[in-house]
Design a protein around this motif. Structure first.
Motif, PDB file in Angstrom:
ATOM      1  N   ILE A  41       0.851  -1.204   0.000  1.00  0.00           N
ATOM      2  CA  ILE A  41       0.000   0.000   0.000  1.00  0.00           C
ATOM      3  C   ILE A  41       0.882   1.249   0.000  1.00  0.00           C
ATOM      4  O   ILE A  41       0.723   2.150  -0.832  1.00  0.00           O
ATOM      5  N   THR A  42       1.830   1.297   0.939  1.00  0.00           N
ATOM      6  CA  THR A  42       2.693   2.471   1.073  1.00  0.00           C
ATOM      7  C   THR A  42       3.545   2.676  -0.175  1.00  0.00           C
ATOM      8  O   THR A  42       3.750   3.812  -0.621  1.00  0.00           O
ATOM      9  N   VAL A  45       1.374   4.202  -2.845  1.00  0.00           N
ATOM     10  CA  VAL A  45       1.150   5.620  -2.538  1.00  0.00           C
ATOM     11  C   VAL A  45       2.398   6.433  -2.886  1.00  0.00           C
ATOM     12  O   VAL A  45       2.308   7.501  -3.499  1.00  0.00           O
ATOM     13  N   GLU A  48       2.750   6.975  -6.676  1.00  0.00           N
ATOM     14  CA  GLU A  48       1.790   7.965  -7.193  1.00  0.00           C
ATOM     15  C   GLU A  48       2.154   9.374  -6.735  1.00  0.00           C
ATOM     16  O   GLU A  48       2.051  10.334  -7.502  1.00  0.00           O
ATOM     17  N   PHE A  49       2.583   9.499  -5.490  1.00  0.00           N
ATOM     18  CA  PHE A  49       2.974  10.805  -4.952  1.00  0.00           C
ATOM     19  C   PHE A  49       4.176  11.358  -5.717  1.00  0.00           C
ATOM     20  O   PHE A  49       4.239  12.558  -6.021  1.00  0.00           O
ATOM     21  N   VAL A 106      -5.319   2.661   7.939  1.00  0.00           N
ATOM     22  CA  VAL A 106      -5.340   2.881   6.488  1.00  0.00           C
ATOM     23  C   VAL A 106      -6.096   1.814   5.691  1.00  0.00           C
ATOM     24  O   VAL A 106      -6.496   2.056   4.557  1.00  0.00           O
ATOM     25  N   PHE A 267      -1.837  13.019   1.099  1.00  0.00           N
ATOM     26  CA  PHE A 267      -2.026  12.320  -0.172  1.00  0.00           C
ATOM     27  C   PHE A 267      -2.369  10.851   0.079  1.00  0.00           C
ATOM     28  O   PHE A 267      -3.231  10.273  -0.589  1.00  0.00           O
ATOM     29  N   TYR A 268      -1.683  10.240   1.044  1.00  0.00           N
ATOM     30  CA  TYR A 268      -1.897   8.838   1.407  1.00  0.00           C
ATOM     31  C   TYR A 268      -3.370   8.606   1.744  1.00  0.00           C
ATOM     32  O   TYR A 268      -4.037   7.720   1.188  1.00  0.00           O
ATOM     33  N   ASN A 271      -5.982   9.246  -1.114  1.00  0.00           N
ATOM     34  CA  ASN A 271      -5.962   8.306  -2.233  1.00  0.00           C
ATOM     35  C   ASN A 271      -5.963   6.839  -1.792  1.00  0.00           C
ATOM     36  O   ASN A 271      -5.954   5.936  -2.630  1.00  0.00           O
ATOM     37  N   ALA A 272      -5.992   6.613  -0.478  1.00  0.00           N
ATOM     38  CA  ALA A 272      -5.893   5.245   0.042  1.00  0.00           C
ATOM     39  C   ALA A 272      -7.021   4.349  -0.464  1.00  0.00           C
ATOM     40  O   ALA A 272      -6.778   3.190  -0.823  1.00  0.00           O
ATOM     41  N   LEU A 275      -6.140   3.103  -3.970  1.00  0.00           N
ATOM     42  CA  LEU A 275      -4.872   2.380  -4.035  1.00  0.00           C
ATOM     43  C   LEU A 275      -4.887   1.106  -3.193  1.00  0.00           C
ATOM     44  O   LEU A 275      -4.301   0.093  -3.573  1.00  0.00           O
ATOM     45  N   TYR A 289     -11.665   7.474   6.631  1.00  0.00           N
ATOM     46  CA  TYR A 289     -10.574   8.216   5.994  1.00  0.00           C
ATOM     47  C   TYR A 289     -10.688   9.709   6.310  1.00  0.00           C
ATOM     48  O   TYR A 289      -9.694  10.389   6.559  1.00  0.00           O
TER      49      TYR A 289
END
Length: 297
Positions: A41-42, A45, A48-49, A106, A267-268, A271-272, A275, A289
């Protein structure tokens, strides 16, 4: 004169916008470590970031939840990925070192009990049978030691190492005590090692995060536990018990003062939902969230 003044105003405004743009451009380094379960997941992220912020250098390690906390509580990392809540002794060490942390949930995940694809004698297993196999005092050597109708072939066991949050959660829920487990199994903090081991041995069994099973379902078979399949819906609604759990990131609040880290965490969480699903996990409800976002605001 009016034209000159107008031109000067436009130029000044353009310079102001340019200055703002330069101020808003993010750079710096973000250090993350911890759970191999939360890693996909991280990492997603981070990728994408970085598309929007290429000058921010993000490193994501896989030391296991406990291994990551060892670094986090002494200030070596900004974020720790965790497949369990922080332990009291970890929190105390952080406090002693002046590290204040924020817990952010998350995603949801389940722990899959997996066997080789060619295993044709078991589809469902009980928590009592899992304890019989995995407990510290286990006498199980052959599959037939669990149920007489199963083959008299040695069970080859695979599971996470002792620094893993998945290891802590599984041993607590199945064996009744964290870290209580037999020692004659192949352990690794890298779930891909476990996947390869089980895929290569017909008489094997292992456990790890459900997303890794989803990634490798062509080569593995996931068992029902107490008659319940480890599906996304069953993990979300909690019926896949006791092996459903939340996943977390822990953030050093001092690090949050840096604009690049605050932007990354924001952002995490924003968009979690998308993603998390893309990499095979179960997203939180929208309200959760929003609740996490409000924490960092």
């Amino acid at each position: 004169m009016k034209k000159i003044i107008s031109a000067l105003l436009i130029a000044t405004t353009a310079l102001s916008f340019s200055a703002c743009a330069k101020q808003e451009k993010l750079a710096g380094t973000i250090k993350i470590d911890g759970s191999s379960t939360v890693y996909p997941i991280t990492q997603a992220v981070a990728e994408e970031f970085n598309k929007e912020n290429p000058d921010v250098n993000i490193t994501v390690g896989i030391s296991g939840t406990g291994g990551g906390f060892k670094k986090f509580v002494v200030g070596e990392t900004d974020i720790n990925d965790a497949s369990r809540k922080v332990k009291s002794e970890e929190a105390e060490k952080a406090k002693a070192n002046g590290i204040d942390m924020m817990e952010l949930e998350v995603a949801y995940d389940g722990i899959a009990i997996v066997v080789n694809k060619d295993n044709n004698w078991v589809d469902d297993i009980t928590t009592e049978e899992l304890k019989k196999i995995w407990d510290k005092d286990s006498k199980v050597v052959y599959w037939s030691d669990v149920r007489p109708e199963w083959p008299k072939e040695k069970i080859k066991l695979y599971g996470p190492g002792t620094d893993s949050g998945t290891f802590d959660y599984f041993t607590a829920e199945i064996n009744g005590e964290e870290k209580r487990i037999r020692t004659d199994y192949t352990a690794s903090e890298d779930d891909n090692v476990l996947v390869q081991g089980i895929a290569g041995d017909k008489y094997s069994m292992g456990f790890f995060g459900h997303s890794y099973y989803e990634e490798n379902k062509d080569n593995l078979k996931a068992l029902k536990v107490n008659g319940v399949e480890p599906t996304t819906e069953n993990i979300r609604n909690g019926s896949y018990k006791p092996l459903s759990r939340p996943l977390f990131i822990y953030v050093n609040t001092k690090s949050l003062e840096r604009p690049e880290l605050k932007a990354f965490v924001k952002f995490y969480l924003e968009n979690a939902k998308d993603l998390v699903e893309q990499v095979g996990y179960v997203p939180l409800e929208d309200a959760k969230y929003t609740e996490q976002l409000n924490k960092i605001k």
